[in-house]
Design a protein around this motif. Sequence first.
Motif, PDB file in Angstrom:
ATOM      1  N   VAL A  41       0.863  -1.172   0.000  1.00  0.00           N
ATOM      2  CA  VAL A  41       0.000   0.000   0.000  1.00  0.00           C
ATOM      3  C   VAL A  41       0.903   1.225   0.000  1.00  0.00           C
ATOM      4  O   VAL A  41       1.747   1.375   0.877  1.00  0.00           O
ATOM      5  CB  VAL A  41      -0.905   0.035   1.261  1.00  0.00           C
ATOM      6  N   GLU A  42       0.737   2.077  -0.996  1.00  0.00           N
ATOM      7  CA  GLU A  42       1.542   3.296  -1.023  1.00  0.00           C
ATOM      8  C   GLU A  42       1.015   4.274   0.010  1.00  0.00           C
ATOM      9  O   GLU A  42      -0.194   4.395   0.187  1.00  0.00           O
ATOM     10  CB  GLU A  42       1.528   3.922  -2.416  1.00  0.00           C
ATOM     11  N   PRO A  43       1.910   4.972   0.703  1.00  0.00           N
ATOM     12  CA  PRO A  43       1.456   5.959   1.683  1.00  0.00           C
ATOM     13  C   PRO A  43       0.558   6.999   1.016  1.00  0.00           C
ATOM     14  O   PRO A  43       0.853   7.479  -0.069  1.00  0.00           O
ATOM     15  CB  PRO A  43       2.755   6.600   2.174  1.00  0.00           C
ATOM     16  N   VAL A  44      -0.540   7.319   1.682  1.00  0.00           N
ATOM     17  CA  VAL A  44      -1.514   8.269   1.142  1.00  0.00           C
ATOM     18  C   VAL A  44      -0.852   9.600   0.805  1.00  0.00           C
ATOM     19  O   VAL A  44      -1.155  10.215  -0.205  1.00  0.00           O
ATOM     20  CB  VAL A  44      -2.682   8.477   2.135  1.00  0.00           C
ATOM     21  N   LEU A  56      -3.629  11.989   7.928  1.00  0.00           N
ATOM     22  CA  LEU A  56      -4.172  10.979   7.026  1.00  0.00           C
ATOM     23  C   LEU A  56      -4.082   9.576   7.616  1.00  0.00           C
ATOM     24  O   LEU A  56      -4.293   8.592   6.911  1.00  0.00           O
ATOM     25  CB  LEU A  56      -3.433  11.030   5.693  1.00  0.00           C
ATOM     26  N   THR A  57      -3.794   9.491   8.912  1.00  0.00           N
ATOM     27  CA  THR A  57      -3.594   8.195   9.562  1.00  0.00           C
ATOM     28  C   THR A  57      -4.818   7.305   9.439  1.00  0.00           C
ATOM     29  O   THR A  57      -4.695   6.118   9.130  1.00  0.00           O
ATOM     30  CB  THR A  57      -3.236   8.388  11.055  1.00  0.00           C
ATOM     31  N   GLN A  60      -5.126   5.972   5.942  1.00  0.00           N
ATOM     32  CA  GLN A  60      -4.079   4.970   5.707  1.00  0.00           C
ATOM     33  C   GLN A  60      -4.442   3.653   6.394  1.00  0.00           C
ATOM     34  O   GLN A  60      -4.280   2.578   5.814  1.00  0.00           O
ATOM     35  CB  GLN A  60      -2.731   5.480   6.222  1.00  0.00           C
ATOM     36  N   ASP A  61      -4.966   3.732   7.605  1.00  0.00           N
ATOM     37  CA  ASP A  61      -5.377   2.534   8.341  1.00  0.00           C
ATOM     38  C   ASP A  61      -6.506   1.807   7.621  1.00  0.00           C
ATOM     39  O   ASP A  61      -6.532   0.572   7.577  1.00  0.00           O
ATOM     40  CB  ASP A  61      -5.802   2.888   9.768  1.00  0.00           C
ATOM     41  N   LEU A  63      -7.113   1.855   4.350  1.00  0.00           N
ATOM     42  CA  LEU A  63      -6.530   1.229   3.157  1.00  0.00           C
ATOM     43  C   LEU A  63      -5.788  -0.052   3.524  1.00  0.00           C
ATOM     44  O   LEU A  63      -5.884  -1.069   2.837  1.00  0.00           O
ATOM     45  CB  LEU A  63      -5.587   2.199   2.449  1.00  0.00           C
ATOM     46  N   ASP A  64      -5.050   0.000   4.628  1.00  0.00           N
ATOM     47  CA  ASP A  64      -4.297  -1.153   5.110  1.00  0.00           C
ATOM     48  C   ASP A  64      -5.253  -2.297   5.472  1.00  0.00           C
ATOM     49  O   ASP A  64      -5.034  -3.439   5.077  1.00  0.00           O
ATOM     50  CB  ASP A  64      -3.446  -0.733   6.312  1.00  0.00           C
ATOM     51  N   VAL A  89       3.480  -1.082   3.799  1.00  0.00           N
ATOM     52  CA  VAL A  89       3.252   0.294   3.383  1.00  0.00           C
ATOM     53  C   VAL A  89       4.582   0.852   2.920  1.00  0.00           C
ATOM     54  O   VAL A  89       5.595   0.734   3.619  1.00  0.00           O
ATOM     55  CB  VAL A  89       2.688   1.159   4.537  1.00  0.00           C
TER      56      VAL A  89
END
Length: 144
Positions: A41-44, A56-57, A60-61, A63-64, A89
């Motif tokens: 997963v690319e960092p947002v 954006l945590t 990101q969580d 998406l993970d 990530v």
Amino acid sequence: MAVYQKMLVAIDLTEEAPVVLDKAAEISKAHGAQITLVHVVEPVGYAYGGDIPMDLTELQDQLDKAAREQLQKYGEKYGIPADNQVVLVGRPESEIHRLAKEYGTDLIVVGSHGRKGLQLLLGSTANGVLHGAVCDVLAVRIEN
């Protein structure tokens, strides 16, 4: 012909992933190889150049979590144990290279779109994985 014992199969969790997984399963069966399934997963923040004045945590969580759930479904379908399903990530090429070294991988399997031109021949991720890999790389052609 090389005998593969440890395969790293990198998928992007799109509808094209089964094409890559089918080929990897075929090779795994022929060689008796262990498959480790990976999605990066690319960092947002990458998508926005890292200059976002907000946290954006949570995104990101989410998406993970979604990636882990989808990877688990593919793992179940292809008989890949949970211990061999990895979500990371970072930059896909870098993380795939790092994981391949860490796991002593013999073969990395990635999907490739059949476009025109050098980088387009493989696609940016597949091209990045190919260059710098410490083992064989199989780019499975994805029909457009």
